[in-house]
Scaffold this active site. Structure first.
Site, PDB file in Angstrom:
ATOM      1  N   PRO A  55       0.841  -1.205   0.000  1.00  0.00           N
ATOM      2  CA  PRO A  55       0.000   0.000   0.000  1.00  0.00           C
ATOM      3  C   PRO A  55       0.869   1.246   0.000  1.00  0.00           C
ATOM      4  CG  PRO A  55       0.029  -1.007   2.188  1.00  0.00           C
ATOM      5  CD  PRO A  55       0.768  -1.937   1.275  1.00  0.00           C
ATOM      6  N   MET A  56       0.617   2.163  -0.933  1.00  0.00           N
ATOM      7  CA  MET A  56       1.416   3.378  -1.043  1.00  0.00           C
ATOM      8  C   MET A  56       0.497   4.565  -1.262  1.00  0.00           C
ATOM      9  SD  MET A  56       4.604   1.965  -3.368  1.00  0.00           S
ATOM     10  CE  MET A  56       3.564   0.941  -4.441  1.00  0.00           C
ATOM     11  N   GLN A 110      -6.185  -1.361   3.398  1.00  0.00           N
ATOM     12  CA  GLN A 110      -5.365  -1.038   4.566  1.00  0.00           C
ATOM     13  C   GLN A 110      -5.970   0.132   5.327  1.00  0.00           C
ATOM     14  OE1 GLN A 110      -1.509   1.130   4.748  1.00  0.00           O
ATOM     15  NE2 GLN A 110      -0.670  -0.824   5.480  1.00  0.00           N
ATOM     16  N   CYS A 140       3.649   2.670   9.425  1.00  0.00           N
ATOM     17  CA  CYS A 140       3.903   3.988   8.842  1.00  0.00           C
ATOM     18  C   CYS A 140       4.600   4.884   9.859  1.00  0.00           C
ATOM     19  CB  CYS A 140       2.597   4.621   8.381  1.00  0.00           C
ATOM     20  SG  CYS A 140       2.810   6.290   7.704  1.00  0.00           S
ATOM     21  N   ASN A 248       8.830  -7.426   3.651  1.00  0.00           N
ATOM     22  CA  ASN A 248       8.693  -6.177   2.896  1.00  0.00           C
ATOM     23  C   ASN A 248       9.942  -5.334   3.126  1.00  0.00           C
ATOM     24  OD1 ASN A 248       7.103  -3.067   3.462  1.00  0.00           O
ATOM     25  ND2 ASN A 248       7.433  -3.930   1.445  1.00  0.00           N
ATOM     26  N   GLY A 250      13.029  -3.191   0.501  1.00  0.00           N
ATOM     27  CA  GLY A 250      14.281  -3.372  -0.220  1.00  0.00           C
ATOM     28  C   GLY A 250      14.281  -4.417  -1.311  1.00  0.00           C
TER      29      GLY A 250
END
Length: 397
Positions: A55-56, A110, A140, A248, A250
């Site tokens: 999610p971004m 999310q 976050c 999650n 890299g």
């Protein structure tokens, strides 16, 4: 008809082929199924949730998710983080926040927030919209006065209460996205007890970003300053066979994702910005990560299908767009943004981006009468046929 070799699924097929693995007891002392799946037109329970797109905020909107689904049928997609209070206070006017195309399944909502009551109400609404799962944001590192995101990790009991509330709201345990530690809470002492607390709340799937969160840094620096510690996530997966651990942070290629799943035993891998800056890598995901035929036929076919869908969406959406509203989804430029890096790494990328940006600037200046298809077709005329007709690679991992 073999669902693995059939043509790409239609919404009608999605509705007919809803299948879910049965729920099993979870928590310390029990073992989660080694392979699981959420969504419609899904593999049987022997399938694997091996790849997802993170999610971004302002990136993984409904337009990007539709583009991603044209590239990969099985990768799990996530919404942008949505505030619980936004959902609760704006109901029922939520289509711009929660609406999605049926073909996006499997898709996870999310939620961000720190109040159990609000999270429960928001989860209930998300489930009503048809999301396959609800994810709680505990990772976050945004600077905020309210307790949400990575700040929640400092209050494990609050996280437990929120997870139980979301379970009540949507009828099944949520997933949780977190970091390996936060500020002075070091991974070695923090992560394992935190995972056990989550397991006690019924959570059996955790997405772990392999960096600490430093709340004094802005989110951008939190993606680079704290060192990557993939080994911490590998160790967590080994120590908690009852829990599905997704790594999650890299990971920039499918080859790297396969290394984490095959050699280190994590349940799956979540790719973030690389999947947005180079969306074509998803075209080989079904074969590499799931062992099934790739969905996309060529770059040209994906672009044409995406543009046609966006034209239909905007035609239906236009009467509801109000001047000054924060939602971008009713504007042509919102449909074009996910395409900017579609030819990343190719000789035609620079000309493609310049064309798309120039056309979108016309809309910002008040021009009208052009569609996503007009912009895409104009851009394709600048590119050679051999690039447009490129198929997903068949020989790389």
């Amino acid at each position: 008809e073999d669902p693995w070799t059939a043509s790409p699924a239609t919404p009608e097929r999605f509705a007919k082929q809803r299948r879910r693995p049965p729920r099993v007891p979870s928590g310390p002392g029990t073992r989660a199924p080694p392979m699981a799946w959420y969504g419609l037109d899904a593999p049987p329970p022997t399938g694997r949730e091996a790849l997802s797109v993170a999610p971004m905020l302002e990136w993984t909107d409904r337009h990007y998710r539709f583009l991603a689904r044209l590239l990969t049928q099985r990768t799990v997609l996530y919404t942008e983080m949505i505030w619980d209070a936004t959902i609760v206070h704006r109901a029922p006017d939520l289509d711009d926040q929660l609406g999605f195309d049926p073909s996006e399944h499997p898709v996870v909502a999310q939620l961000g927030g720190g109040t159990a009551d609000y999270m429960e109400a928001a989860a209930r609404i998300c489930k009503r919209y048809g999301y396959d799962q609800v994810n709680v944001n505990c990772g976050c590192p945004a600077k905020a006065k309210t307790c949400f995101g990575a700040r929640l990790m400092k209050e494990p009991q609050r996280v437990v209460d929120i997870c139980k509330a979301v379970h009540r709201g949507c009828g099944e345990p949520p997933t949780v996205k977190c970091r390996i530690g936060v500020d002075a809470l070091e991974p070695a002492a923090f992560l394992q007890p935190f995972l056990e607390r989550l397991g006690g709340a019924g959570v059996d799937h955790v997405i772990v970003h392999a960096r600490k969160a430093l709340l004094g840094l802005d989110p951008t620096k939190n993606r680079s300053v704290p060192p990557l510690m993939h080994g911490v996530v590998h160790a967590a997966a080994e120590a908690n066979p009852w829990m599905r651990i997704t790594l999650n942070g890299g990971v920039t290629s499918l080859a790297e994702a396969r290394t984490h799943t095959d050699e280190w035993g994590v349940h799956g891998v979540m790719i973030g910005r690389q999947a947005y800056h180079e969306p074509w890598i998803l075209a080989d995901a079904d074969r590499v990560m799931f062992g099934r035929p790739n969905r996309a036929e060529s770059r040209r076919d994906v672009l044409e299908a995406y543009a046609a869908r966006c034209d239909a969406f905007l035609a239906d959406r236009e009467p509801f767009v109000k001047p000054g509203r924060r939602s971008r989804e009713g504007h042509v430029r919102a449909t074009v943004d996910p395409l900017l890096s579609f030819f990343h790494g190719t000789e035609g990328s620079k000309a493609w981006k310049a064309h798309l940006r120039e056309e979108c600037s016309r809309e910002r200046l008040g021009a009208s009468g052009f569609s996503t298809s007009d912009i895409v077709e104009g851009g394709m005329r600048l590119l050679p046929d051999e690039l447009l007709d490129e198929r997903p690679p068949d020989d790389r991992h």
